[in-house]
Design a protein around this motif. Structure first.
Motif, PDB file in Angstrom:
ATOM      1  N   ARG A  25      -6.086   1.444  10.401  1.00 20.84           N
ATOM      2  CA  ARG A  25      -6.011   2.438   9.325  1.00 20.84           C
ATOM      3  C   ARG A  25      -4.807   3.362   9.519  1.00 20.84           C
ATOM      4  O   ARG A  25      -4.071   3.643   8.571  1.00 20.84           O
ATOM      5  CB  ARG A  25      -7.301   3.261   9.284  1.00 20.84           C
ATOM      6  CG  ARG A  25      -7.341   4.309   8.180  1.00 20.84           C
ATOM      7  CD  ARG A  25      -8.676   5.051   8.207  1.00 20.84           C
ATOM      8  NE  ARG A  25      -8.724   6.097   7.197  1.00 20.84           N
ATOM      9  CZ  ARG A  25      -9.094   5.909   5.934  1.00 20.84           C
ATOM     10  NH1 ARG A  25      -9.438   4.700   5.524  1.00 20.84           N
ATOM     11  NH2 ARG A  25      -9.125   6.906   5.075  1.00 20.84           N
ATOM     12  N   TYR A  61     -10.290  -1.349   5.549  1.00 19.14           N
ATOM     13  CA  TYR A  61     -10.083  -0.356   6.587  1.00 19.14           C
ATOM     14  C   TYR A  61      -9.277   0.837   6.073  1.00 19.14           C
ATOM     15  O   TYR A  61      -9.324   1.924   6.642  1.00 19.14           O
ATOM     16  CB  TYR A  61      -9.344  -0.959   7.787  1.00 19.14           C
ATOM     17  CG  TYR A  61     -10.098  -2.026   8.540  1.00 19.14           C
ATOM     18  CD1 TYR A  61     -11.471  -2.214   8.346  1.00 19.14           C
ATOM     19  CD2 TYR A  61      -9.459  -2.849   9.451  1.00 19.14           C
ATOM     20  CE1 TYR A  61     -12.162  -3.195   9.035  1.00 19.14           C
ATOM     21  CE2 TYR A  61     -10.150  -3.830  10.159  1.00 19.14           C
ATOM     22  CZ  TYR A  61     -11.492  -3.999   9.940  1.00 19.14           C
ATOM     23  OH  TYR A  61     -12.183  -4.972  10.638  1.00 19.14           O
ATOM     24  N   LEU A  62      -8.519   0.618   4.989  1.00 17.95           N
ATOM     25  CA  LEU A  62      -7.632   1.652   4.450  1.00 17.95           C
ATOM     26  C   LEU A  62      -8.226   2.318   3.203  1.00 17.95           C
ATOM     27  O   LEU A  62      -7.520   2.994   2.463  1.00 17.95           O
ATOM     28  CB  LEU A  62      -6.271   1.057   4.093  1.00 17.95           C
ATOM     29  CG  LEU A  62      -5.260   0.828   5.211  1.00 17.95           C
ATOM     30  CD1 LEU A  62      -5.768  -0.196   6.215  1.00 17.95           C
ATOM     31  CD2 LEU A  62      -3.935   0.340   4.639  1.00 17.95           C
TER      32      LEU A  62
END
Length: 354
Positions: free
Chosen positions: A235, A274-275
């Motif tokens: 991230r 994840y982002l």
């Protein structure tokens, strides 16, 4: 004394002082029975007060009543008394926050200053939170103290330090014959060994306050062992890569470039989820957009989202509406009030009401 008066310690109760009835919850009652320290705190005289134990924070709010009487009796039941009251104080758990007012963002070590120092101790004293919560959240906010002054580390400085740490550990693992199972070894590392390796191999010498803060944020400790949190690492690198690219990128190109920005021999799984909350995808392209840039007003936020994209997949819009979904109901049910939600094949899509 009303709820928003400045609370001053007074060891002698006089006729000029009034008492407040407080409804104690189980945690506060237990703290009192254990003779643990309780503290009243606030970010400033204009902010709401909180009561904190060693590990939890409770917001103090005033609950008004009408025609209420409090009955009191002695333990033996021989005497009783009563008192009228129009309000009471109620303690409700609240999310802790660190007061960062006046704290500089540090982008490089050459920017250290000794002017107007704000220590971590003073930051804690002026933050409406408990000591344990402060210790847990401080690394998450990249907050450190260097040469007597508190700073928030810039994300790029954090990334550079993390890269240096990972390269040092991987280099040592390769030298010791663990080249084939590096990702597995990164999930179980002796904490003291990591500290020694970082001091030995670091390309650039970062103060221990910074390296320990970065390790606290991007590893999980258990029984003296450290495990790197690969999702958080991805991230950090991914968000910075998006921020530093002003143009849209193809999703495949982004994934490849992200791998190339990471230390050699560090190969975590890379997933866009994840982002979440930091990007928008459309027609196979990805670009940076931060959830924090949106309005806090639900109607305005939904309007801003549909100006960015006319139609959203439910899973794509969810990170951008989670903050305003304060009752934590299912996202599709929450959005019905503000948008049109419908099924298209196996997917749920959201678009503006017309």
């Amino acid at each position: 004394m009303d709820l928003y008066s400045i609370l001053e310690p007074d060891h002698q109760l006089t006729s000029t002082k009034s008492l407040k009835l407080v409804e104690l919850n189980s945690e506060i009652l237990q703290a009192i029975e254990n003779k643990a320290e309780l503290r009243l705190k606030s970010a400033s005289t204009k902010d709401y007060p909180v009561l904190v134990t060693a590990s939890k924070t409770f917001k103090i709010r005033q609950k008004n009543h009408s025609n209420c009487v409090l009955l009191l009796s002695e333990h033996n039941g021989d005497a009783s008394s009563y008192a009228r009251f129009s309000n009471e104080l109620v303690l409700t758990p609240t999310e802790p926050t660190i007061n960062l007012r006046g704290i500089s963002v540090l982008t490089q070590l050459s920017e250290l200053t000794k002017k107007g120092p704000i220590t971590l101790e003073s930051v804690f004293e002026n933050s409406p939170m408990s000591e344990q919560e402060f210790a847990r959240l401080r690394p998450e906010l990249n907050l450190v103290e260097l040469e007597g002054n508190a700073y928030v580390l810039h994300e790029e400085l954090v990334r550079d330090c993390l890269s240096s740490i990972l390269r040092a550990i991987i280099e040592e693992l390769v030298e010791s014959g663990n080249e084939m199972n590096i990702m597995t070894r990164l999930q179980s590392l002796n904490k003291q060994w990591v500290t020694d390796v970082v001091e030995k191999h670091q390309e650039e010498s970062y103060p221990s306050e910074i390296t320990q803060t970065v390790l606290a944020k991007y590893t999980k400790e258990s029984d003296g062992k450290l495990a790197f949190l690969n999702e958080k690492v991805v991230r950090l690198y991914g968000v910075l890569l998006l921020k530093n690219n002003t143009q849209e990128m193809k999703e495949d190109d982004f994934a490849l470039n992200l791998k190339l920005t990471m230390p050699f021999n560090y190969h975590p799984d890379i997933k866009l989820e994840y982002l979440k909350g930091n990007f928008i995808t459309e027609n196979g392209f990805i670009r940076y957009f931060a959830e924090s840039d949106l309005s806090e007003n639900p109607v305005e936020r939904i309007s801003e989202l549909f100006k960015l994209k006319k139609e959203w997949k439910l899973e794509d819009i969810e990170p951008f509406v989670a903050r305003i979904n304060t009752k934590k109901i299912k996202t599709d049910k929450f959005l019905i009030k503000y948008a049109k939600v419908r099924r298209v094949g196996r997917q749920t899509v959201v678009c503006a009401k017309t």
